[in-house]
Scaffold this motif. Structure first.
Motif, PDB file in Angstrom:
ATOM      1  N   LYS A 122       0.817  -1.211   0.000  1.00 29.29           N
ATOM      2  CA  LYS A 122       0.000   0.000   0.000  1.00 29.29           C
ATOM      3  C   LYS A 122       0.854   1.266   0.000  1.00 29.29           C
ATOM      4  O   LYS A 122       1.924   1.316   0.599  1.00 29.29           O
ATOM      5  CB  LYS A 122      -0.894   0.027   1.242  1.00 29.29           C
ATOM      6  CG  LYS A 122      -1.629  -1.272   1.533  1.00 29.29           C
ATOM      7  CD  LYS A 122      -2.735  -1.543   0.545  1.00 29.29           C
ATOM      8  CE  LYS A 122      -3.569  -2.741   0.995  1.00 29.29           C
ATOM      9  NZ  LYS A 122      -4.653  -3.057   0.046  1.00 29.29           N
ATOM     10  N   HIS A 123       0.337   2.290  -0.635  1.00 31.01           N
ATOM     11  CA  HIS A 123       0.920   3.633  -0.597  1.00 31.01           C
ATOM     12  C   HIS A 123      -0.230   4.637  -0.571  1.00 31.01           C
ATOM     13  O   HIS A 123      -1.035   4.663  -1.512  1.00 31.01           O
ATOM     14  CB  HIS A 123       1.794   3.911  -1.828  1.00 31.01           C
ATOM     15  CG  HIS A 123       2.803   2.847  -2.119  1.00 31.01           C
ATOM     16  ND1 HIS A 123       2.486   1.706  -2.827  1.00 31.01           N
ATOM     17  CD2 HIS A 123       4.125   2.759  -1.803  1.00 31.01           C
ATOM     18  CE1 HIS A 123       3.566   0.948  -2.935  1.00 31.01           C
ATOM     19  NE2 HIS A 123       4.570   1.563  -2.325  1.00 31.01           N
ATOM     20  N   PRO A 159      -0.645  -3.192 -10.338  1.00 27.56           N
ATOM     21  CA  PRO A 159      -0.973  -1.903  -9.718  1.00 27.56           C
ATOM     22  C   PRO A 159      -2.474  -1.638  -9.743  1.00 27.56           C
ATOM     23  O   PRO A 159      -3.138  -1.858 -10.766  1.00 27.56           O
ATOM     24  CB  PRO A 159      -0.214  -0.878 -10.565  1.00 27.56           C
ATOM     25  CG  PRO A 159       0.855  -1.679 -11.264  1.00 27.56           C
ATOM     26  CD  PRO A 159       0.254  -3.032 -11.485  1.00 27.56           C
ATOM     27  N   VAL A 160      -3.004  -1.165  -8.608  1.00 25.66           N
ATOM     28  CA  VAL A 160      -4.425  -0.810  -8.494  1.00 25.66           C
ATOM     29  C   VAL A 160      -4.504   0.605  -7.909  1.00 25.66           C
ATOM     30  O   VAL A 160      -4.952   0.810  -6.781  1.00 25.66           O
ATOM     31  CB  VAL A 160      -5.183  -1.810  -7.602  1.00 25.66           C
ATOM     32  CG1 VAL A 160      -6.701  -1.589  -7.715  1.00 25.66           C
ATOM     33  CG2 VAL A 160      -4.836  -3.248  -7.945  1.00 25.66           C
ATOM     34  N   PRO A 161      -4.093   1.616  -8.672  1.00 30.30           N
ATOM     35  CA  PRO A 161      -4.139   2.988  -8.142  1.00 30.30           C
ATOM     36  C   PRO A 161      -5.544   3.570  -8.264  1.00 30.30           C
ATOM     37  O   PRO A 161      -6.155   3.531  -9.328  1.00 30.30           O
ATOM     38  CB  PRO A 161      -3.140   3.737  -9.028  1.00 30.30           C
ATOM     39  CG  PRO A 161      -3.147   2.987 -10.325  1.00 30.30           C
ATOM     40  CD  PRO A 161      -3.490   1.564 -10.003  1.00 30.30           C
ATOM     41  N   PHE A 162      -6.054   4.099  -7.172  1.00 26.67           N
ATOM     42  CA  PHE A 162      -7.386   4.688  -7.195  1.00 26.67           C
ATOM     43  C   PHE A 162      -7.444   5.790  -6.155  1.00 26.67           C
ATOM     44  O   PHE A 162      -6.570   5.900  -5.294  1.00 26.67           O
ATOM     45  CB  PHE A 162      -8.460   3.631  -6.892  1.00 26.67           C
ATOM     46  CG  PHE A 162      -8.424   3.113  -5.483  1.00 26.67           C
ATOM     47  CD1 PHE A 162      -9.286   3.607  -4.522  1.00 26.67           C
ATOM     48  CD2 PHE A 162      -7.516   2.127  -5.117  1.00 26.67           C
ATOM     49  CE1 PHE A 162      -9.248   3.142  -3.215  1.00 26.67           C
ATOM     50  CE2 PHE A 162      -7.472   1.650  -3.810  1.00 26.67           C
ATOM     51  CZ  PHE A 162      -8.334   2.160  -2.856  1.00 26.67           C
ATOM     52  N   VAL A 176      -0.535  -2.024  -4.801  1.00 22.21           N
ATOM     53  CA  VAL A 176       0.031  -2.925  -5.804  1.00 22.21           C
ATOM     54  C   VAL A 176      -0.192  -4.366  -5.353  1.00 22.21           C
ATOM     55  O   VAL A 176       0.406  -4.828  -4.374  1.00 22.21           O
ATOM     56  CB  VAL A 176       1.537  -2.666  -6.011  1.00 22.21           C
ATOM     57  CG1 VAL A 176       2.055  -3.514  -7.172  1.00 22.21           C
ATOM     58  CG2 VAL A 176       1.808  -1.186  -6.270  1.00 22.21           C
ATOM     59  N   SER A 177      -1.062  -5.086  -6.063  1.00 21.91           N
ATOM     60  CA  SER A 177      -1.357  -6.478  -5.732  1.00 21.91           C
ATOM     61  C   SER A 177      -0.273  -7.401  -6.277  1.00 21.91           C
ATOM     62  O   SER A 177       0.366  -7.116  -7.291  1.00 21.91           O
ATOM     63  CB  SER A 177      -2.719  -6.879  -6.293  1.00 21.91           C
ATOM     64  OG  SER A 177      -3.773  -6.268  -5.574  1.00 21.91           O
ATOM     65  N   GLN A 178      -0.106  -8.509  -5.596  1.00 23.07           N
ATOM     66  CA  GLN A 178       0.936  -9.459  -5.963  1.00 23.07           C
ATOM     67  C   GLN A 178       0.680 -10.071  -7.335  1.00 23.07           C
ATOM     68  O   GLN A 178      -0.458 -10.115  -7.809  1.00 23.07           O
ATOM     69  CB  GLN A 178       1.012 -10.572  -4.917  1.00 23.07           C
ATOM     70  CG  GLN A 178      -0.204 -11.502  -4.936  1.00 23.07           C
ATOM     71  CD  GLN A 178      -0.099 -12.619  -3.921  1.00 23.07           C
ATOM     72  OE1 GLN A 178       0.058 -12.375  -2.740  1.00 23.07           O
ATOM     73  NE2 GLN A 178      -0.167 -13.850  -4.397  1.00 23.07           N
ATOM     74  N   PRO A 179       1.740 -10.578  -7.995  1.00 21.90           N
ATOM     75  CA  PRO A 179       1.529 -11.325  -9.236  1.00 21.90           C
ATOM     76  C   PRO A 179       0.644 -12.539  -8.980  1.00 21.90           C
ATOM     77  O   PRO A 179       0.673 -13.127  -7.894  1.00 21.90           O
ATOM     78  CB  PRO A 179       2.950 -11.752  -9.629  1.00 21.90           C
ATOM     79  CG  PRO A 179       3.856 -10.766  -8.958  1.00 21.90           C
ATOM     80  CD  PRO A 179       3.170 -10.427  -7.664  1.00 21.90           C
ATOM     81  N   ILE A 180      -0.125 -12.928  -9.968  1.00 18.97           N
ATOM     82  CA  ILE A 180      -0.984 -14.105  -9.839  1.00 18.97           C
ATOM     83  C   ILE A 180      -0.114 -15.326  -9.581  1.00 18.97           C
ATOM     84  O   ILE A 180       0.866 -15.581 -10.291  1.00 18.97           O
ATOM     85  CB  ILE A 180      -1.834 -14.295 -11.109  1.00 18.97           C
ATOM     86  CG1 ILE A 180      -2.814 -13.122 -11.265  1.00 18.97           C
ATOM     87  CG2 ILE A 180      -2.606 -15.614 -11.059  1.00 18.97           C
ATOM     88  CD1 ILE A 180      -3.584 -13.136 -12.574  1.00 18.97           C
ATOM     89  N   ALA A 232       7.285  -9.266   1.795  1.00 11.79           N
ATOM     90  CA  ALA A 232       8.605  -9.011   2.365  1.00 11.79           C
ATOM     91  C   ALA A 232       9.336  -7.886   1.640  1.00 11.79           C
ATOM     92  O   ALA A 232      10.310  -7.338   2.156  1.00 11.79           O
ATOM     93  CB  ALA A 232       9.445 -10.288   2.334  1.00 11.79           C
ATOM     94  N   ARG A 233       8.854  -7.529   0.468  1.00 16.57           N
ATOM     95  CA  ARG A 233       9.487  -6.453  -0.313  1.00 16.57           C
ATOM     96  C   ARG A 233       8.751  -5.121  -0.146  1.00 16.57           C
ATOM     97  O   ARG A 233       8.944  -4.198  -0.935  1.00 16.57           O
ATOM     98  CB  ARG A 233       9.559  -6.870  -1.788  1.00 16.57           C
ATOM     99  CG  ARG A 233      10.203  -8.233  -1.993  1.00 16.57           C
ATOM    100  CD  ARG A 233      10.561  -8.492  -3.425  1.00 16.57           C
ATOM    101  NE  ARG A 233      11.694  -7.686  -3.850  1.00 16.57           N
ATOM    102  CZ  ARG A 233      12.207  -7.727  -5.091  1.00 16.57           C
ATOM    103  NH1 ARG A 233      11.687  -8.547  -5.996  1.00 16.57           N
ATOM    104  NH2 ARG A 233      13.217  -6.954  -5.409  1.00 16.57           N
ATOM    105  N   TRP A 234       7.905  -5.049   0.886  1.00 17.54           N
ATOM    106  CA  TRP A 234       7.091  -3.850   1.158  1.00 17.54           C
ATOM    107  C   TRP A 234       7.966  -2.593   1.226  1.00 17.54           C
ATOM    108  O   TRP A 234       7.702  -1.600   0.549  1.00 17.54           O
ATOM    109  CB  TRP A 234       6.325  -4.052   2.462  1.00 17.54           C
ATOM    110  CG  TRP A 234       5.339  -2.977   2.821  1.00 17.54           C
ATOM    111  CD1 TRP A 234       5.611  -1.679   3.124  1.00 17.54           C
ATOM    112  CD2 TRP A 234       3.910  -3.115   2.920  1.00 17.54           C
ATOM    113  NE1 TRP A 234       4.447  -0.993   3.420  1.00 17.54           N
ATOM    114  CE2 TRP A 234       3.393  -1.849   3.295  1.00 17.54           C
ATOM    115  CE3 TRP A 234       3.028  -4.179   2.745  1.00 17.54           C
ATOM    116  CZ2 TRP A 234       2.039  -1.632   3.500  1.00 17.54           C
ATOM    117  CZ3 TRP A 234       1.677  -3.954   2.944  1.00 17.54           C
ATOM    118  CH2 TRP A 234       1.188  -2.700   3.319  1.00 17.54           C
TER     119      TRP A 234
END
Length: 473
Positions: free
Chosen positions: A350-351, A380-383, A395-399, A408-410
């Protein structure tokens, strides 16, 4: 130095609120020591649920004397870990969820006086019952409480027209760290007598004092509204539409929310009762609301004029105009559900950021490209609130990716996105606050002078550091 509470001290706290309102069993304290993103699991020896400012005063006076940490909490809907205790088991949670009274509604003076534990939706309803509007509106309004809204300076979807919570508060009642009660409950619109102390507690995240009540601003209720769900090609088109709408509607433009196609797909897939309002998919969408002091017809005429001009200019590809109150609620249901529908898709980094409104399209282009290069396959889900420059750049993880490895890369992704935000002279926390999540990032964006001033204010209000330690500073 803070101390762990002794059994004898805990017994004194119980005597203040009564045994029924001092929770110690793990199953009873669990809702108060965990938060919805599950990033900050905590422990506490006791949750105190006072019923009055006087009881809060007694608790803080005792805690200050014993040098015991107190974590204030309202609805526990915060997103930065500012409202939950740490893992030490030494911090006592003070919940305001019993202090829910609507003390007074002054329709003629356009004010509402309320205790800090009142749920935001109930505050809105009390204003509506008096034919007035309290405009603060969030996705969590059915469970968040006004004390938390004030302490975090909540934003929401109506900032464009009415401002953040900071602009909606006339006065506050605050219990200070040593137990003194500051009665700052004035309802004046103009009062130039010295420092505006209430502003220190609005957005203070419970680190300077505990807000126990407030006098809130009310507004005339709109006599009419019109809402449209609009298909657009990209954020640049959304900005063009926003500028047109602001020019034509002025302050009657009360909502302007930007959403991507992937967000719509998540909503249709996971949000109960949601459906796509448009026949064909679009890369981006805008939810636009016009309010009128006259009638629904007047609001609709303004909305239709804006859309007709935008269609003619090639800015808008398609639009659905709400034909009923149910339609308006359904459109807003989509927007308010945009956060929760990301959880079933796995890990989401999240950002909560803001940039100047005119720079939103450029920021999104750069930030989306950067995170996709950083973690190929991420989604990415920017809104968010394009009208005030606040984007929830999630930003949602890859499927198919491992959730824990992704999350862990937050910090790495945060550093990447926040670096871009900085180049656009934006903010790393637009409306969610600092809490624990962004505490260590604050010095890098505020500078030493600002940090020194903030530490000085904290020391002056809470010299023993008992209030929400480890949050903000």
């Amino acid at each position: 130095m803070l101390q762990p509470p002794s059994p004898a001290l805990l017994a004194r706290f119980v005597a203040i609120v009564g045994p029924a309102h001092a929770l110690t069993e793990a199953h009873a304290t669990e809702p108060y020591r965990t938060e919805q993103r599950e990033r900050f699991p905590g422990a506490t020896p006791m949750v105190l649920r006072p019923g009055s400012a006087h009881e809060v005063s007694q608790i803080l006076a005792l805690a200050n004397e014993a040098r015991v940490a107190i974590v204030p909490q309202s609805g526990n809907t915060g997103l930065v870990g500012g409202q939950v205790p740490d893992k030490s088991g030494n911090e006592i949670v003070l919940s305001l969820d019993r202090m829910t009274k609507i003390r007074a509604v002054d329709a003629e003076g356009y004010t509402l006086t309320v205790e800090a534990g009142a749920i935001l939706a109930d505050v809105q309803a009390a204003a509506e019952h008096a034919d007035r509007l309290f405009p603060l509106s969030l996705g969590a309004e059915g469970s968040c409480r006004i004390g938390g809204n004030i302490s975090s300076n909540a934003g929401g979807t109506a900032v464009l027209a009415y401002g953040n919570t900071r602009e909606l508060v006339l006065g506050v009642e605050v219990v200070l760290a040593d137990g003194r009660i500051w009665e700052g409950m004035g309802s004046l619109r103009k009062d130039n007598t010295g420092y505006d102390l209430k502003q220190l507690f609005i957005g203070g995240e419970g680190t300077l004092g505990i807000v126990t009540a407030a006098v809130l601003k009310l507004f005339p209720r709109p006599k009419g509204q019109a809402v449209a769900f609009v298909a657009i090609a990209d954020p640049a088109a959304a900005l063009s539409l926003f500028n047109l709408a602001r020019d034509r509607a002025g302050h009657d433009l009360t909502g302007f929310e930007l959403m991507p196609r992937i967000g719509m797909e998540f909503v249709v897939k996971h949000l109960s009762g949601a459906r796509d309002p448009l026949a064909a998919p679009s890369p981006w969408y805008v939810l636009m609301e016009i309010s009128s002091g006259h009638s629904d017809e007047a609001a609709s005429a303004t909305l239709e004029d804006i859309l007709a001009t935008a269609f003619e200019a090639g800015v808008v590809a398609d639009a659905a105009i709400a034909q009923s109150l149910a339609d308006r609620k359904a459109f807003w249901h989509i927007r308010h559900g945009m956060s929760e529908v990301q959880k079933p898709e796995g890990g989401s980094i999240k950002h909560d950021v803001s940039v100047p409104v005119a720079q939103v399209p450029a920021f999104l282009t750069e930030a989306v490209a950067a995170v996709e290069a950083f973690i190929p396959g991420c989604r990415p889900v920017p809104f968010g609130h394009l009208g005030d420059g606040n984007i929830h750049f999630n930003v949602s993880q890859p499927i198919g990716a491992d959730k824990e490895s992704y999350l862990a890369r937050w910090e790495e992704m945060n550093a990447l996105v926040h670096g871009i935000v900085g180049r656009y002279h934006g903010s790393i926390s637009a409306e969610h606050g600092i809490g624990r999540l962004k505490r260590d990032l604050l010095p890098g964006v505020k500078g030493e002078v600002a940090m020194s001033l903030m530490r000085g204010i904290k020391a002056a209000f809470d010299p023993n550091g008992i209030l929400n330690p480890g949050k903000v500073l």
